[in-house]
Every structure is written in C-alpha cells, then in structure tokens.
Motif scaffolding. Structure first.
Motif, PDB file in Angstrom:
ATOM      1  N   TYR A   1       0.828  -1.200   0.000  1.00  0.00           N
ATOM      2  CA  TYR A   1       0.000   0.000   0.000  1.00  0.00           C
ATOM      3  C   TYR A   1       0.869   1.260   0.000  1.00  0.00           C
ATOM      4  O   TYR A   1       1.887   1.336   0.703  1.00  0.00           O
ATOM      5  CB  TYR A   1      -0.936  -0.012   1.206  1.00  0.00           C
ATOM      6  CG  TYR A   1      -1.756  -1.276   1.271  1.00  0.00           C
ATOM      7  CD1 TYR A   1      -2.819  -1.489   0.388  1.00  0.00           C
ATOM      8  CD2 TYR A   1      -1.436  -2.296   2.167  1.00  0.00           C
ATOM      9  CE1 TYR A   1      -3.558  -2.662   0.411  1.00  0.00           C
ATOM     10  CE2 TYR A   1      -2.170  -3.475   2.205  1.00  0.00           C
ATOM     11  CZ  TYR A   1      -3.223  -3.651   1.323  1.00  0.00           C
ATOM     12  OH  TYR A   1      -3.936  -4.823   1.348  1.00  0.00           O
ATOM     13  N   TYR A   2       0.438   2.237  -0.757  1.00  0.00           N
ATOM     14  CA  TYR A   2       1.210   3.467  -0.962  1.00  0.00           C
ATOM     15  C   TYR A   2       1.464   4.212   0.341  1.00  0.00           C
ATOM     16  O   TYR A   2       2.586   4.645   0.609  1.00  0.00           O
ATOM     17  CB  TYR A   2       0.451   4.368  -1.949  1.00  0.00           C
ATOM     18  CG  TYR A   2       1.058   5.738  -2.112  1.00  0.00           C
ATOM     19  CD1 TYR A   2       2.121   5.954  -2.978  1.00  0.00           C
ATOM     20  CD2 TYR A   2       0.565   6.827  -1.391  1.00  0.00           C
ATOM     21  CE1 TYR A   2       2.680   7.215  -3.126  1.00  0.00           C
ATOM     22  CE2 TYR A   2       1.117   8.090  -1.531  1.00  0.00           C
ATOM     23  CZ  TYR A   2       2.185   8.276  -2.394  1.00  0.00           C
ATOM     24  OH  TYR A   2       2.738   9.523  -2.527  1.00  0.00           O
ATOM     25  N   GLY A   3       0.423   4.369   1.158  1.00  0.00           N
ATOM     26  CA  GLY A   3       0.549   5.171   2.369  1.00  0.00           C
ATOM     27  C   GLY A   3       1.620   4.643   3.299  1.00  0.00           C
ATOM     28  O   GLY A   3       2.449   5.411   3.817  1.00  0.00           O
ATOM     29  N   LEU A   4       1.628   3.335   3.511  1.00  0.00           N
ATOM     30  CA  LEU A   4       2.617   2.735   4.406  1.00  0.00           C
ATOM     31  C   LEU A   4       4.010   2.824   3.800  1.00  0.00           C
ATOM     32  O   LEU A   4       4.994   3.073   4.516  1.00  0.00           O
ATOM     33  CB  LEU A   4       2.249   1.275   4.682  1.00  0.00           C
ATOM     34  CG  LEU A   4       3.110   0.529   5.703  1.00  0.00           C
ATOM     35  CD1 LEU A   4       3.143   1.276   7.031  1.00  0.00           C
ATOM     36  CD2 LEU A   4       2.583  -0.885   5.906  1.00  0.00           C
ATOM     37  N   THR A   5       4.121   2.643   2.479  1.00  0.00           N
ATOM     38  CA  THR A   5       5.421   2.760   1.811  1.00  0.00           C
ATOM     39  C   THR A   5       5.971   4.173   1.945  1.00  0.00           C
ATOM     40  O   THR A   5       7.159   4.369   2.246  1.00  0.00           O
ATOM     41  CB  THR A   5       5.289   2.393   0.317  1.00  0.00           C
ATOM     42  OG1 THR A   5       4.841   1.048   0.208  1.00  0.00           O
ATOM     43  CG2 THR A   5       6.612   2.546  -0.403  1.00  0.00           C
ATOM     44  N   LYS A   6       5.120   5.169   1.747  1.00  0.00           N
ATOM     45  CA  LYS A   6       5.549   6.564   1.874  1.00  0.00           C
ATOM     46  C   LYS A   6       6.000   6.875   3.302  1.00  0.00           C
ATOM     47  O   LYS A   6       7.047   7.507   3.516  1.00  0.00           O
ATOM     48  CB  LYS A   6       4.399   7.491   1.476  1.00  0.00           C
ATOM     49  CG  LYS A   6       4.746   8.968   1.551  1.00  0.00           C
ATOM     50  CD  LYS A   6       3.541   9.827   1.172  1.00  0.00           C
ATOM     51  CE  LYS A   6       3.847  11.303   1.341  1.00  0.00           C
ATOM     52  NZ  LYS A   6       2.667  12.150   1.021  1.00  0.00           N
ATOM     53  N   GLU A   7       5.224   6.400   4.282  1.00  0.00           N
ATOM     54  CA  GLU A   7       5.565   6.644   5.685  1.00  0.00           C
ATOM     55  C   GLU A   7       6.907   5.999   6.040  1.00  0.00           C
ATOM     56  O   GLU A   7       7.764   6.622   6.689  1.00  0.00           O
ATOM     57  CB  GLU A   7       4.458   6.081   6.581  1.00  0.00           C
ATOM     58  CG  GLU A   7       4.696   6.304   8.066  1.00  0.00           C
ATOM     59  CD  GLU A   7       3.631   5.641   8.925  1.00  0.00           C
ATOM     60  OE1 GLU A   7       3.790   5.646  10.160  1.00  0.00           O
ATOM     61  OE2 GLU A   7       2.646   5.103   8.368  1.00  0.00           O
ATOM     62  N   ARG A   8       7.096   4.752   5.599  1.00  0.00           N
ATOM     63  CA  ARG A   8       8.354   4.063   5.892  1.00  0.00           C
ATOM     64  C   ARG A   8       9.528   4.719   5.158  1.00  0.00           C
ATOM     65  O   ARG A   8      10.650   4.746   5.685  1.00  0.00           O
ATOM     66  CB  ARG A   8       8.244   2.584   5.507  1.00  0.00           C
ATOM     67  CG  ARG A   8       7.368   1.786   6.455  1.00  0.00           C
ATOM     68  CD  ARG A   8       7.196   0.356   5.972  1.00  0.00           C
ATOM     69  NE  ARG A   8       8.416  -0.421   6.119  1.00  0.00           N
ATOM     70  CZ  ARG A   8       8.772  -1.075   7.220  1.00  0.00           C
ATOM     71  NH1 ARG A   8       7.996  -1.028   8.291  1.00  0.00           N
ATOM     72  NH2 ARG A   8       9.884  -1.775   7.262  1.00  0.00           N
ATOM     73  N   SER A   9       9.294   5.229   3.968  1.00  0.00           N
ATOM     74  CA  SER A   9      10.360   5.908   3.219  1.00  0.00           C
ATOM     75  C   SER A   9      10.834   7.152   3.955  1.00  0.00           C
ATOM     76  O   SER A   9      12.047   7.387   4.104  1.00  0.00           O
ATOM     77  CB  SER A   9       9.866   6.283   1.818  1.00  0.00           C
ATOM     78  OG  SER A   9       9.576   5.141   1.061  1.00  0.00           O
ATOM     79  N   ILE A  10       9.877   7.934   4.430  1.00  0.00           N
ATOM     80  CA  ILE A  10      10.225   9.148   5.174  1.00  0.00           C
ATOM     81  C   ILE A  10      10.995   8.790   6.447  1.00  0.00           C
ATOM     82  O   ILE A  10      12.037   9.389   6.761  1.00  0.00           O
ATOM     83  CB  ILE A  10       8.952   9.950   5.513  1.00  0.00           C
ATOM     84  CG1 ILE A  10       8.318  10.505   4.228  1.00  0.00           C
ATOM     85  CG2 ILE A  10       9.262  11.080   6.490  1.00  0.00           C
ATOM     86  CD1 ILE A  10       6.940  11.095   4.426  1.00  0.00           C
ATOM     87  N   ASN A  11      10.484   7.800   7.172  1.00  0.00           N
ATOM     88  CA  ASN A  11      11.149   7.388   8.407  1.00  0.00           C
ATOM     89  C   ASN A  11      12.533   6.810   8.139  1.00  0.00           C
ATOM     90  O   ASN A  11      13.464   7.009   8.925  1.00  0.00           O
ATOM     91  CB  ASN A  11      10.294   6.360   9.150  1.00  0.00           C
ATOM     92  CG  ASN A  11       9.075   6.986   9.794  1.00  0.00           C
ATOM     93  OD1 ASN A  11       9.078   8.155  10.157  1.00  0.00           O
ATOM     94  ND2 ASN A  11       8.009   6.220   9.932  1.00  0.00           N
ATOM     95  N   ARG A  12      12.659   6.090   7.032  1.00  0.00           N
ATOM     96  CA  ARG A  12      13.951   5.497   6.673  1.00  0.00           C
ATOM     97  C   ARG A  12      14.979   6.581   6.376  1.00  0.00           C
ATOM     98  O   ARG A  12      16.132   6.509   6.835  1.00  0.00           O
ATOM     99  CB  ARG A  12      13.777   4.593   5.456  1.00  0.00           C
ATOM    100  CG  ARG A  12      15.054   3.936   4.971  1.00  0.00           C
ATOM    101  CD  ARG A  12      15.431   2.771   5.849  1.00  0.00           C
ATOM    102  NE  ARG A  12      16.593   2.056   5.342  1.00  0.00           N
ATOM    103  CZ  ARG A  12      17.005   0.901   5.805  1.00  0.00           C
ATOM    104  NH1 ARG A  12      16.352   0.322   6.791  1.00  0.00           N
ATOM    105  NH2 ARG A  12      18.077   0.311   5.304  1.00  0.00           N
ATOM    106  N   ILE A  13      14.580   7.588   5.606  1.00  0.00           N
ATOM    107  CA  ILE A  13      15.513   8.666   5.253  1.00  0.00           C
ATOM    108  C   ILE A  13      15.922   9.439   6.500  1.00  0.00           C
ATOM    109  O   ILE A  13      17.114   9.694   6.733  1.00  0.00           O
ATOM    110  CB  ILE A  13      14.880   9.600   4.205  1.00  0.00           C
ATOM    111  CG1 ILE A  13      14.742   8.870   2.865  1.00  0.00           C
ATOM    112  CG2 ILE A  13      15.721  10.861   4.031  1.00  0.00           C
ATOM    113  CD1 ILE A  13      13.951   9.629   1.820  1.00  0.00           C
TER     114      ILE A  13
END
Length: 749
Positions: free
Chosen positions: A437-449
């Motif tokens: 799902y896009y929302g979770l991927t976006k959230e994890r991407s931000i947190n990862r960076i």
C-alpha cells in the motif's frame, strides 16, 4: 516528565521486544566471537548471515508455526543464495533470476504476516548474494553454513523459549491491557468532547483494529492444541486474563450511546454525566497500571478509586432524578442506569484480571471447553490454491509483487550502469520499505531517510571523536540490539540504529568509514524515493479499490451477530459457540474494515474514491456493532422476558436490510423487498410495551410506592433498551442501505 520517562524506560528494558533483540544479538555474536577467536572467521561470517536471514520469522504465535516458518525460511534462503550466486557472473541470466525470485518470493505474502516474513528472508538472501566478497569459502560450503546459522538460531531460540516460555504472552497481554485502557479513555472523551467526536471516532476505529489484532495473536498463543492438552496454572491465568479482556472490550463497545440524544437529555446536567465519564477514566487508568504491573511484577494497584467512582456514579442517578423530576427524568435515568450496569460488569471483569495477576487460584475456573477452543482461532490456510487465487491483477499482493520486481530490476540496472558502489544497498532499501500500500510505503520511506540521516550524523560524530575498534565493536552490537527491538514500535528509530550498526561494522572492516557513510545515505535516499515512485506509478493498489470486500464482510458479520443475539434472546441459552464465535467474527471483520479505512486515508486525496460515502459506511458499521454488543451484553447478563412477535419482526427487517446493503456494494441486484410488513406497527408496539410499564410505574408512585421494586426496574430497563436499540438499529441499517445504493451508483458512473 522524569517519572514518566523512568516508567517507559523500565517497561522497555523488561519488554519482549528487547528480550528478542538480545536473543538475536547473542545468536550473531556467539559464532563471530567463538570461531573468530579460533581463527575461523571465514566460517563465522556465513553462519552469522544465516542467523540474520532467518531470525525475522521468529515472531509471537504458535510454536509449531514458528518452527515451520523458520525451517521453510532456511531452505528458501539456501536455495536463493545458491542460484543467485551461480548466476551472478552472467548479467542477463542474473537479471532473469532476480526477476523470477523477486516476483515469486514476494507472492508468499498471501500467507499472512508470517508468510510475508519468510518472503522477506528470501528477498534478503537474494540481495546479500549480490554483494561481492561477502564470503571467502567455496559456494557449497557457504550455503551449508548459511543453513547451519539458521538452524543454530532456531535451536538457541527453542532453548531460550524452554527456559523463559511466557515472555511473548506476557508482553501481548500487557499491550492489550494498555490498548483497552486507551479505548476506554477515548470512550469517555466521546461523552465529554462534543466538538471533537469525528476525530475521536477515527482514533477509536484505529484502536479497535489494533486491539483485535492483539486478540488474534493471543488466541493463537493461548488456544492451540498443545496448550489445551497441557495447560498449567500459569496458562490458566493468562487465558483468564485474555477472556476477561475480550469481555471488557465488548462491554466498552456496548456502552455505545446516541450522543445527540445524550446531549439533549443532559443539557444543563453535565455534572451528573461527568460522574460516569470519570468511571471510564478511572477504569482506563487501572488497566494501564495493570499493563505495567504484569511486566514489572510490581504490586497490583488499589481497586478503591474504581469502587468509589462507580458508587458516585450510582448516586448521580438519583441526583439527576431529584433535579429534573419525574416523569421528565425517567428516560435519562433509565439510560444512566443501563450505563451503570455495564460499568458494574466492567468492574467485575477488571477485578477478575486483578485476581488472576495476584495468583488467586480459585478464580481460574474457565467456562471455555478445550474441545471447542480451536474454533475461536482464525486459521491461516497454506494450500497452493491461495497462490493461484492471487494470480490476478485485482490482488493487492500480485500488484505488489509486480511493482517490487520492476523496481528492483530498474534499481539494479541503474546501479550497475552508473557504477554505484554497493548497489545492493538500494535493493535492500526497496525490499525493506516497499509495502503493498502506498501510504505505508511513503511513511516508511520518510522514516527510513530521517533515521538514516540521524544515524549517519551520530556515527560521524563518534568516528571523529575516536578511532578505537573496541568502541566500534561495542557500539555495533548495542545498535544492532536497539534496532531489532524497535523495528515494530518505531521504524524511524530502528533505521537510526541500523545505520549506526552498518557504519561501525564497515568501520571495523575498512579504513574509509566516512566514505561508507556517504554511500549509505545516498543509496538509502535513492531506494526510498524509488520505492515511493514505484508504488505510485506501477500498478498502484489504492485502498479504495479493495474496500468493497471489507465492507460486505463486516455488514454480513454484523447480520450474523444479530441472528446469534436473537437466538440468545429466544432460547435464554448462553452458548459459548453459538454467541461468542459470531461476536468474534463481527469484531474482527469490523476491525479489518477500520484498518483498511486507515490505509485509505494515507493514500493521495485524488485516489480516495468516494471517501465520503466510505467513511459514512465505516461509521455506520461501527455504530451497528456497538449497538449489537449493547443488546447482546444486556441479554447475556440479565433475566429477560419472552421474545415477542414485534421483536422478531423488527430483527428480521434489520437482517434483511443489512444483507440488501451488502448486495448493493457487491453490485448484485436486490430482489423485490421481502421485508416484514407493518414494521412501523411492530416498532410502535415495542414502544407501547415500554409506555405501559411507565404508566404502571406512575400508578405505583401515585399510590405512594416511591421505592421502585427490583423486578419493575429490570422490566423498565429491558423495555427501554430493547426498544431504543432496535429502533436505532433499524434506522442505522436503513441509512446503510441508502448509502450503499449511492455508493453503487457512484461506482457505476
């Protein structure tokens, strides 16, 4: 502030997450230190990688499923490592192998959370196999040592589980106690915060989903076949706490009220209502304290605040009657009395939890028959047909597999073409971040960076302060433990510690640590950005596309729950299976709907198709479930009168209306109405029954009988609740059918 920090620190250092992280770190360090000190570091490295690859499947749940999951993971990682390593010298062959493995392995996520972790291990093995110089032993030996590392971790995990077997159960019970406390707190705010109810309801839906998820894991842990066969007193205690928590949750749901009606009835009399709000707040605090107590083993908190708050609430009913006067106060007084009865039952359940934690043995008598317990477990099917059923572009997992495969191929070609150092870091970022799902991927991407940048800054400062390899080694071990313990709770902090660990491990192996930091940050940012872009552009799986299934499942589950309540009211037989299984299915299906709605709210606004209608249907389903729980709880815990024809007629009307709503969402033509006729007459007759009791009570008062008899009060409560809840259910089901028709029409446009 300091006291709260100390409390949270104490809970963290005693948590199952940290315990599992220590187990993982020990499994990594033992082969490194023992074989390394003996001069066999070339054997230690692949064993350690084997531990690292196969540890993800070690999650709470049935021991049998855990062992099988890790064994499958071991076989998969060995096979993937062998084939990818053989294909690595041949670029086009390797590209084909990556394509095949990325797609097929990620499809294993159709087998639930454990399946997704096995898939993660397989993908991780593929990425690690792309790293050059990761092992100095022959390939066949490297693969065998990988398997040995996985078996070593499994053996050590089983040994530790044998010594300390209840850590996961205790942690899950603690988390569930805390979440249930939060749920009660939000329930009390719904009564108090009239202007924030929409926001609070969204919070409530999220909590409900999280609680149901914990309940499912606890069912798997506590009701498995091996548990039923050899249940100790400790198991009895945990099972008793769990059953009480399910009942507390149902009672909390049953406390659902028509808030507009409450506002109208108690306008100018908020003081009396605040007494009931305080009861929920005190119960909430008690559950949170018990949550801490089960972990820290501290003394059980005093029950006196709960008893006092409930007593004050009971007195507030008479205060309300005295202030408003009869007959105007009667409806409000009956509502408060019903609310007080629910809260009294909640107090009993909370006290059951208290006694179980205090090891009072004679309270551990369970009504649940062992032979029936397995029916409460939601079994995950593992047949190959599940894969075949998901080989469709409509399947979110199929779309995710395609998306991940394309993203990995593009990343590998890009990294190879431009000579990027450690291209596999980009691929590693992709498999860690990308979700269906896009929302979770976006959230994890931000947190990862953010986590990677923070970790890089911290590591850089330490490298400038010292070049001591012993310090690097200690920090690498500590950061690995911290990262593994936080990965489920806070991915941002976990990413910070993962970065620190990677940098210090490389600092021990190579002198150019600062260059490693630079590449680490660059590759992580590239991988995170690519993950978000891929999720948006390549076969996106917007949650609005998948909500129909969750909506119809929750509507039909609510209809079955209502049928179970009707059977209970008719027969007066409190069957464990006949009532509690439909209740469980209704709770679970509505929680799944809430989780799906939360995911949808994280999608771009332009992709939230018909979000207004969907939110309305989600809210209606939750309110229907709460109303059903209110009916079921009252019938379960009170001596009720015989079922009337009017009751049957209204319930039948509601069930048919709910099923019609589900058919509208499924785009199935609804047949000409077969709803019971004269439903308004049946509804008025139910009200007439209540009015007759009110008139009888008025006559008693006129004759000087001020004190109400227990039987009269019981009949008044029953008539009031049955009439109000059934009428409300009828209105809610009709609204749901209307909204479903609008939704169907909009989808057809």
């Amino acid at each position: 502030m300091i006291k709260e920090w100390i409390r949270l620190s104490s809970l963290y250092f005693r948590s199952a997450q940290l315990f599992r992280a220590f187990k993982f770190t020990i499994s990594v360090l033992i082969p490194l230190l023992t074989l390394g000190s003996m001069g066999y570091m070339e054997y230690a490295v692949p064993i350690t990688i084997g531990v690292f690859l196969n540890a993800p499947s070690d999650i709470p749940g049935s021991l049998r499923r855990k062992v099988r999951g890790i064994l499958i993971s071991i076989v998969l990682t060995m096979l993937v490592t062998l084939i990818v390593s053989l294909a690595r010298p041949h670029f086009w062959v390797l590209l084909a192998v990556i394509t095949l493995f990325a797609f097929s392995i990620s499809l294993l996520a159709v087998y639930g959370f454990r399946g997704s972790l096995v898939a993660f291990s397989g993908l991780l093995a593929m990425v690690f196999s792309l790293a050059h110089g990761i092992s100095s032993v022959p390939l066949w030996m490297h693969v065998l040592l990988l398997g040995g590392g996985g078996l070593f971790y499994l053996g050590l995990s089983l040994l530790i589980n044998r010594i300390i077997p209840k850590k996961d159960e205790t942690q899950l019970l603690s988390d569930t106690l805390s979440l249930t406390g939060d749920y009660l707190a939000v329930r009390s705010e719904l009564l108090a915060q009239t202007g924030k109810r929409d926001e609070l309801l969204r919070t409530l839906y999220k909590l409900q989903s999280e609680i149901s998820e914990k309940h499912e894991i606890l069912r798997e842990l506590l009701l498995t076949k091996e548990k039923r066969a050899n249940r100790s007193h400790f198991d009895e205690k945990h099972l008793l706490i769990f059953i009480s928590l399910v009942d507390i949750f149902e009672l909390a749901l049953a406390n659902s009220l028509d808030y507009h009606k409450v506002d109208r009835l108690f306008l100018g009399h908020k003081i009396q209502l605040k007494k009931f709000i305080k009861v929920n707040s005190v119960f909430s605090e008690q559950l949170r304290l018990l949550s801490d107590s089960i972990i820290t083993k501290q003394d059980i908190p005093s029950k006196e605040p709960m008893v006092t708050a409930l007593t004050e609430a009971n007195l507030a009913i008479q205060d309300y009657v005295n202030l408003v006067g009869l007959p105007q106060a009667r409806e409000g007084a009956v509502m408060l009395k019903n609310l007080h009865d629910y809260q009294t039952l909640q107090l009993q359940k909370i006290r059951t939890v208290r006694r179980a934690l205090a090891n009072v043995r004679n309270d551990s008598k369970l009504s649940l028959k062992s032979k029936d317990a397995h029916q409460f477990i939601t079994d995950q099917e593992y047949s190959f047909n599940i894969i075949l059923q998901n080989l469709s572009i409509k399947s979110p997992i199929f779309r995710h597999s395609l998306r991940l495969t394309v993203a990995m191929i593009l990343a590998y070609i890009f990294g190879t073409s431009f000579g990027i150092t450690n291209t596999y870091w980009i691929l590693l970022t992709l498999i860690v971040i990308m979700r269906p799902y896009y929302g979770l991927t976006k959230e994890r991407s931000i947190n990862r960076i953010i986590g990677t940048l923070a970790g890089a800054v911290i590591a850089t400062i330490i490298i400038f302060l010292t070049q001591n390899p012993i310090v690097y080694g200690v920090l690498a071990a500590l950061s690995l433990t911290m990262a593994f313990s936080l990965i489920q709770q806070s991915y941002r902090y976990a990413a910070t510690f993962i970065t620190i660990n990677v940098i210090f491990v490389y600092s021990l192996l190579t002198p150019n640590a600062l260059e490693i930091i630079q590449y680490r940050v660059l590759d992580t940012v590239l991988g995170a950005v690519l993950a978000v872009i891929a999720n948006y552009l390549f076969w996106p799986s917007w949650e609005a596309m998948n909500l129909d299934k969750f909506l119809t499942e929750s509507i039909r589950a609510n209809a079955k729950y209502l049928d179970a309540i009707r059977h209970l009211y008719r027969t007066k037989q409190n069957s464990e299976l006949g009532y509690k299984i439909p209740r469980k299915e209704a709770f679970l299906s509505v929680s799944n709907l809430n989780a799906a709605f939360q995911r949808m709210s994280q999608d771009p606004k332009s992709k939230q198709k018909s979000s207004d209608l969907i939110y309305e249907m989600v809210a209606l389903n939750n309110t229907i479930l709460s109303t059903l729980a209110s009916l079921g709880t009252f019938i379960q815990n009170n001596k009720t009168t015989e079922e009337s024809d009017n009751f049957r007629k209204v319930v039948s009307f509601i069930e048919i209306t709910l099923n019609n709503a589900a058919q509208e969402i499924d785009q199935i033509d609804v047949l000409p109405s077969n709803k019971p006729e004269n439903i308004d007459i049946a509804k008025e007759n139910l009200k007439f029954s209540y009015d007759n009791l009110v008139m009888a009570r008025e006559t008693e008062i006129q004759n000087g009988n001020i004190a109400i008899e227990k039987e009269m009060l019981s009949h008044l409560q029953e008539a009031h609740l049955i009439y109000n809840q059934l009428v409300w259910l009828k209105d809610l089901s009709e609204k749901l059918e209307i909204v479903s028709k609008k939704y169907r029409k909009r989808c057809a446009e």
